[in-house]
Design a protein around this motif. Sequence first.
Motif, PDB file in Angstrom:
ATOM      1  N   ARG A  87      33.459  28.782  43.361  1.00  0.00           N
ATOM      2  CA  ARG A  87      33.254  30.162  42.915  1.00  0.00           C
ATOM      3  C   ARG A  87      32.162  30.834  43.753  1.00  0.00           C
ATOM      4  O   ARG A  87      32.295  31.994  44.160  1.00  0.00           O
ATOM      5  CB  ARG A  87      32.844  30.173  41.438  1.00  0.00           C
ATOM      6  CG  ARG A  87      33.986  30.024  40.461  1.00  0.00           C
ATOM      7  CD  ARG A  87      33.657  30.632  39.113  1.00  0.00           C
ATOM      8  NE  ARG A  87      34.730  30.368  38.162  1.00  0.00           N
ATOM      9  CZ  ARG A  87      34.644  29.524  37.153  1.00  0.00           C
ATOM     10  NH1 ARG A  87      33.530  28.846  36.950  1.00  0.00           N
ATOM     11  NH2 ARG A  87      35.661  29.344  36.331  1.00  0.00           N
ATOM     12  N   ALA A  88      31.080  30.084  43.986  1.00  0.00           N
ATOM     13  CA  ALA A  88      29.980  30.645  44.770  1.00  0.00           C
ATOM     14  C   ALA A  88      30.419  30.952  46.197  1.00  0.00           C
ATOM     15  O   ALA A  88      30.048  31.984  46.770  1.00  0.00           O
ATOM     16  CB  ALA A  88      28.794  29.676  44.763  1.00  0.00           C
ATOM     17  N   ALA A  89      31.218  30.066  46.776  1.00  0.00           N
ATOM     18  CA  ALA A  89      31.679  30.285  48.149  1.00  0.00           C
ATOM     19  C   ALA A  89      32.558  31.526  48.235  1.00  0.00           C
ATOM     20  O   ALA A  89      32.441  32.323  49.183  1.00  0.00           O
ATOM     21  CB  ALA A  89      32.442  29.054  48.638  1.00  0.00           C
ATOM     22  N   LEU A  90      33.439  31.713  47.265  1.00  0.00           N
ATOM     23  CA  LEU A  90      34.294  32.899  47.272  1.00  0.00           C
ATOM     24  C   LEU A  90      33.486  34.162  47.028  1.00  0.00           C
ATOM     25  O   LEU A  90      33.748  35.212  47.639  1.00  0.00           O
ATOM     26  CB  LEU A  90      35.398  32.750  46.223  1.00  0.00           C
ATOM     27  CG  LEU A  90      36.488  31.724  46.572  1.00  0.00           C
ATOM     28  CD1 LEU A  90      37.380  31.455  45.363  1.00  0.00           C
ATOM     29  CD2 LEU A  90      37.331  32.208  47.751  1.00  0.00           C
ATOM     30  N   ALA A  91      32.497  34.089  46.138  1.00  0.00           N
ATOM     31  CA  ALA A  91      31.648  35.252  45.893  1.00  0.00           C
ATOM     32  C   ALA A  91      30.881  35.640  47.151  1.00  0.00           C
ATOM     33  O   ALA A  91      30.749  36.827  47.483  1.00  0.00           O
ATOM     34  CB  ALA A  91      30.687  34.964  44.744  1.00  0.00           C
ATOM     35  N   ALA A  92      30.374  34.627  47.866  1.00  0.00           N
ATOM     36  CA  ALA A  92      29.652  34.901  49.107  1.00  0.00           C
ATOM     37  C   ALA A  92      30.548  35.546  50.153  1.00  0.00           C
ATOM     38  O   ALA A  92      30.080  36.302  51.013  1.00  0.00           O
ATOM     39  CB  ALA A  92      29.047  33.606  49.648  1.00  0.00           C
ATOM     40  N   ALA A  93      31.844  35.257  50.072  1.00  0.00           N
ATOM     41  CA  ALA A  93      32.795  35.846  51.017  1.00  0.00           C
ATOM     42  C   ALA A  93      33.330  37.194  50.535  1.00  0.00           C
ATOM     43  O   ALA A  93      34.210  37.780  51.180  1.00  0.00           O
ATOM     44  CB  ALA A  93      33.956  34.880  51.244  1.00  0.00           C
ATOM     45  N   GLY A  94      32.814  37.670  49.406  1.00  0.00           N
ATOM     46  CA  GLY A  94      33.223  38.972  48.895  1.00  0.00           C
ATOM     47  C   GLY A  94      34.518  38.964  48.124  1.00  0.00           C
ATOM     48  O   GLY A  94      35.130  40.016  47.929  1.00  0.00           O
ATOM     49  N   VAL A  95      34.955  37.783  47.664  1.00  0.00           N
ATOM     50  CA  VAL A  95      36.195  37.673  46.898  1.00  0.00           C
ATOM     51  C   VAL A  95      35.870  37.646  45.412  1.00  0.00           C
ATOM     52  O   VAL A  95      35.158  36.745  44.946  1.00  0.00           O
ATOM     53  CB  VAL A  95      36.990  36.413  47.287  1.00  0.00           C
ATOM     54  CG1 VAL A  95      38.247  36.299  46.424  1.00  0.00           C
ATOM     55  CG2 VAL A  95      37.357  36.437  48.761  1.00  0.00           C
ATOM     56  N   THR A 103      38.325  29.598  51.159  1.00  0.00           N
ATOM     57  CA  THR A 103      38.111  31.029  51.374  1.00  0.00           C
ATOM     58  C   THR A 103      39.199  31.622  52.253  1.00  0.00           C
ATOM     59  O   THR A 103      39.766  32.684  51.951  1.00  0.00           O
ATOM     60  CB  THR A 103      36.729  31.262  52.004  1.00  0.00           C
ATOM     61  OG1 THR A 103      35.713  30.732  51.138  1.00  0.00           O
ATOM     62  CG2 THR A 103      36.477  32.747  52.216  1.00  0.00           C
ATOM     63  N   ASP A 104      39.530  30.938  53.337  1.00  0.00           N
ATOM     64  CA  ASP A 104      40.580  31.428  54.230  1.00  0.00           C
ATOM     65  C   ASP A 104      41.929  31.483  53.518  1.00  0.00           C
ATOM     66  O   ASP A 104      42.703  32.445  53.683  1.00  0.00           O
ATOM     67  CB  ASP A 104      40.677  30.534  55.475  1.00  0.00           C
ATOM     68  CG  ASP A 104      39.450  30.642  56.373  1.00  0.00           C
ATOM     69  OD1 ASP A 104      38.703  31.632  56.236  1.00  0.00           O
ATOM     70  OD2 ASP A 104      39.243  29.729  57.200  1.00  0.00           O
ATOM     71  N   SER A 105      42.235  30.443  52.736  1.00  0.00           N
ATOM     72  CA  SER A 105      43.524  30.395  52.038  1.00  0.00           C
ATOM     73  C   SER A 105      43.632  31.502  50.999  1.00  0.00           C
ATOM     74  O   SER A 105      44.696  32.120  50.834  1.00  0.00           O
ATOM     75  CB  SER A 105      43.711  29.033  51.375  1.00  0.00           C
ATOM     76  OG  SER A 105      43.838  28.014  52.339  1.00  0.00           O
ATOM     77  N   VAL A 106      42.535  31.760  50.299  1.00  0.00           N
ATOM     78  CA  VAL A 106      42.557  32.804  49.272  1.00  0.00           C
ATOM     79  C   VAL A 106      42.738  34.172  49.916  1.00  0.00           C
ATOM     80  O   VAL A 106      43.499  35.019  49.419  1.00  0.00           O
ATOM     81  CB  VAL A 106      41.282  32.746  48.421  1.00  0.00           C
ATOM     82  CG1 VAL A 106      41.150  33.989  47.547  1.00  0.00           C
ATOM     83  CG2 VAL A 106      41.290  31.498  47.546  1.00  0.00           C
ATOM     84  N   ARG A 107      42.042  34.417  51.017  1.00  0.00           N
ATOM     85  CA  ARG A 107      42.212  35.702  51.708  1.00  0.00           C
ATOM     86  C   ARG A 107      43.667  35.895  52.144  1.00  0.00           C
ATOM     87  O   ARG A 107      44.238  36.986  52.013  1.00  0.00           O
ATOM     88  CB  ARG A 107      41.278  35.763  52.918  1.00  0.00           C
ATOM     89  CG  ARG A 107      39.824  36.067  52.549  1.00  0.00           C
ATOM     90  CD  ARG A 107      38.952  36.018  53.773  1.00  0.00           C
ATOM     91  NE  ARG A 107      37.601  36.473  53.484  1.00  0.00           N
ATOM     92  CZ  ARG A 107      36.536  36.152  54.208  1.00  0.00           C
ATOM     93  NH1 ARG A 107      36.680  35.366  55.281  1.00  0.00           N
ATOM     94  NH2 ARG A 107      35.337  36.611  53.879  1.00  0.00           N
ATOM     95  N   ALA A 108      44.274  34.850  52.657  1.00  0.00           N
ATOM     96  CA  ALA A 108      45.673  34.940  53.065  1.00  0.00           C
ATOM     97  C   ALA A 108      46.571  35.172  51.856  1.00  0.00           C
ATOM     98  O   ALA A 108      47.540  35.934  51.919  1.00  0.00           O
ATOM     99  CB  ALA A 108      46.080  33.673  53.803  1.00  0.00           C
TER     100      ALA A 108
END
Length: 708
Positions: A620-628, A594-599
């Motif tokens: 996918r679920a983790a990124l969705a939960a983070a609003g990505v 999640t952190d890497s994708v946001r960056a």
Amino acid sequence: MTPLDRELDQERTYHEACRAALAGMVDGADERVVTGENAFASGADAEVLGYQLRSWAKELREEPESPLFFGRLDFEADAACGDHAGQRYYIGRRRISEHPSAPPLVVDWRAPVSRTFYQAGARDPLGVAVRRRFGWAPGSRGASEDLTGMEDELLREGAGPRAEAARGEAPREGEPGATGPAGRPGGILAAEIERPRVGPMRDIAATIQPEQDDLVRCELTRSVCVQGAPGTGKTAVGLHRAAFLLYTYPQRIQRGGLLVLGPNRTFLHYIAQVLPALGEIDIRQSTVDEEIARVPVRAVDEEGAAAVKHDERMARVLHRALYARVGVPTGPVEVPDGSYRWRVPLGRLREIVEEVRAEAPPYAVGRERVRSRAVREIQLTAERRAGPMNNTWLQRISRARPVSAFVDEAWPKAVPEEVLAELFTDPGALAAAAGGILGAEEQKRLQWRRAPRSYRSAKWSAADLVLLDELAGLVERPEGYGHIVVDEAQDLSPMQCRAVARRSGFGSLTVLGDLAQGTTPWAARDWAGQLAHLGKPDAAVVPLTTGFRVPAAIVELANGLLGELGVAVPPSRSLRRDGDLAIRRVTDVREAVTDSVRAALAREGSVGVIARDADVPELRAALAAAGVATAEPDDLTSGARVTVLPATVAKGLEYDQVVAVEPSAIAEAEERGLHRLYVVLTRAVSRLEVLHSRPLPDALAGANAAAA
């Protein structure tokens, strides 16, 4: 206004004139369709004319909104240049002219003169005084792209290169003109090659390198195999060769057709816009499984059974099984004909069957030969008694019940599904066909545990489709293509290769692949065997080892795996030194992703998160939960910049930034997991970040220090 600005304005004005000419071509094509439909023509002539006119009009209407030229050639005013002396040519993706007989405003990149654009250099200018490349940027004022810069290479003897930009910007140090340090493309050419990848694959007509151009322009009759390392453009070479052949040999290709085979639908979606952008539409792009799909796939094989079915030995087994149906006649043929009764002796009938078997024709052809020769024997007997016989008589005798009964007994009809179902449900038939070819355990793997009521109700697996196609090819040869482009060919099984070979018996192949990226259980270890299975054992194998898109640091990381892959391929190299590589050991992989994708989203370009197949839903679920927001691998219309994809579908795809998750898990997930990892590590064209909580595979053990 500077001289450069004035020259740019002149080029923009020329481009507007080309755009107007293209609009006129579209209007003219539509008018010719109407005129052609109303013109006097009949039968096949009218149909052919109408198809050609409508296809041309459709092709022009569907021309992508993109720059109409990307280069210019100015030839020396020298008699040695022949017809090109003192001439200027603009090079683009299609020919543009104000009317058909007028000189072109833009020359098609496939035209003979355009080859000079790709091949001319300081050592051999080929008569070119100046080669100009144009730089385009996302447009303003409603334009698709604006002409913002140009770069000239002065190829006259003793002249140095010159680079120019829209606002008088100087080229980067060491990159004047075509190439920079170590042969690296410079200026506009480098910017185009390295442009971020968002959406489907683009054509490379503006950036084709000399060694790529040699492959693209191979003559139609020549089959060629490109062993291409990641980032060397092998797929683009294959697609551009297809476009070149369609342009250069239109009638010969149209007669047989052109087929592009890819490994899966995701890959085909990714490359789908390349040929239309080059002016070629209605080209069949498919997978091997789609080409051979006779019946729906409703069963899944165990791994051992699938391996046996894809083995080349199955071709011999199926040939035996099919021709075991050919029987021995048991009695003479007697055909009543009015007051006559025509007879063919049993001995002669047996001779006919043996003669046809020895000729080894396709099974269906053999059946008809047996019938026609039996009828011929009757005809000779009848004509000795009653004189010449006409065609009506011959047709009646051919359909006579005694003749048909003989043919059905000696050479019965064969339906591939029926033959294969009998083979898999009858252990005795399987033993007879496979004896001395397959072992007892291998035969057992092929046997169905429960026999269907009939072959029509059988449930077939994907591997069965390969066998059914083999049988269908033995019964009756399929129609072939004039040319086939086969991408990721290293992953085809011997039996899949045979399916391709049947469709290119009288045509040629462009075989694209990388032995290091072979991930199927039956992936090729060398090209000699694979080309033999494809029916082109004499095809030249041409390596492409120099890449321009994948950064050098990433290529060097992936090269560390080559020694463990068991294939003899040369290490690749990249001329790009500006990419980023980071390898991080983390505690919580989901949080780190999640952190890497946001960056990554803070930077330009597409983002691919690649992991072991089983881990994808969780990520996918983790990124969705983070609003990505994320996209599916084959959804090229999604507005999401992030794609989370299983490692098994990553082949052939590219992303500007890749987050590779848990390399050890990817490597351990399948038999050829290190090959799969090699694929994953080479999908990035700008930045690769490797995240792992477990130790890295041994082949990458020293990578942490190197990346740091």
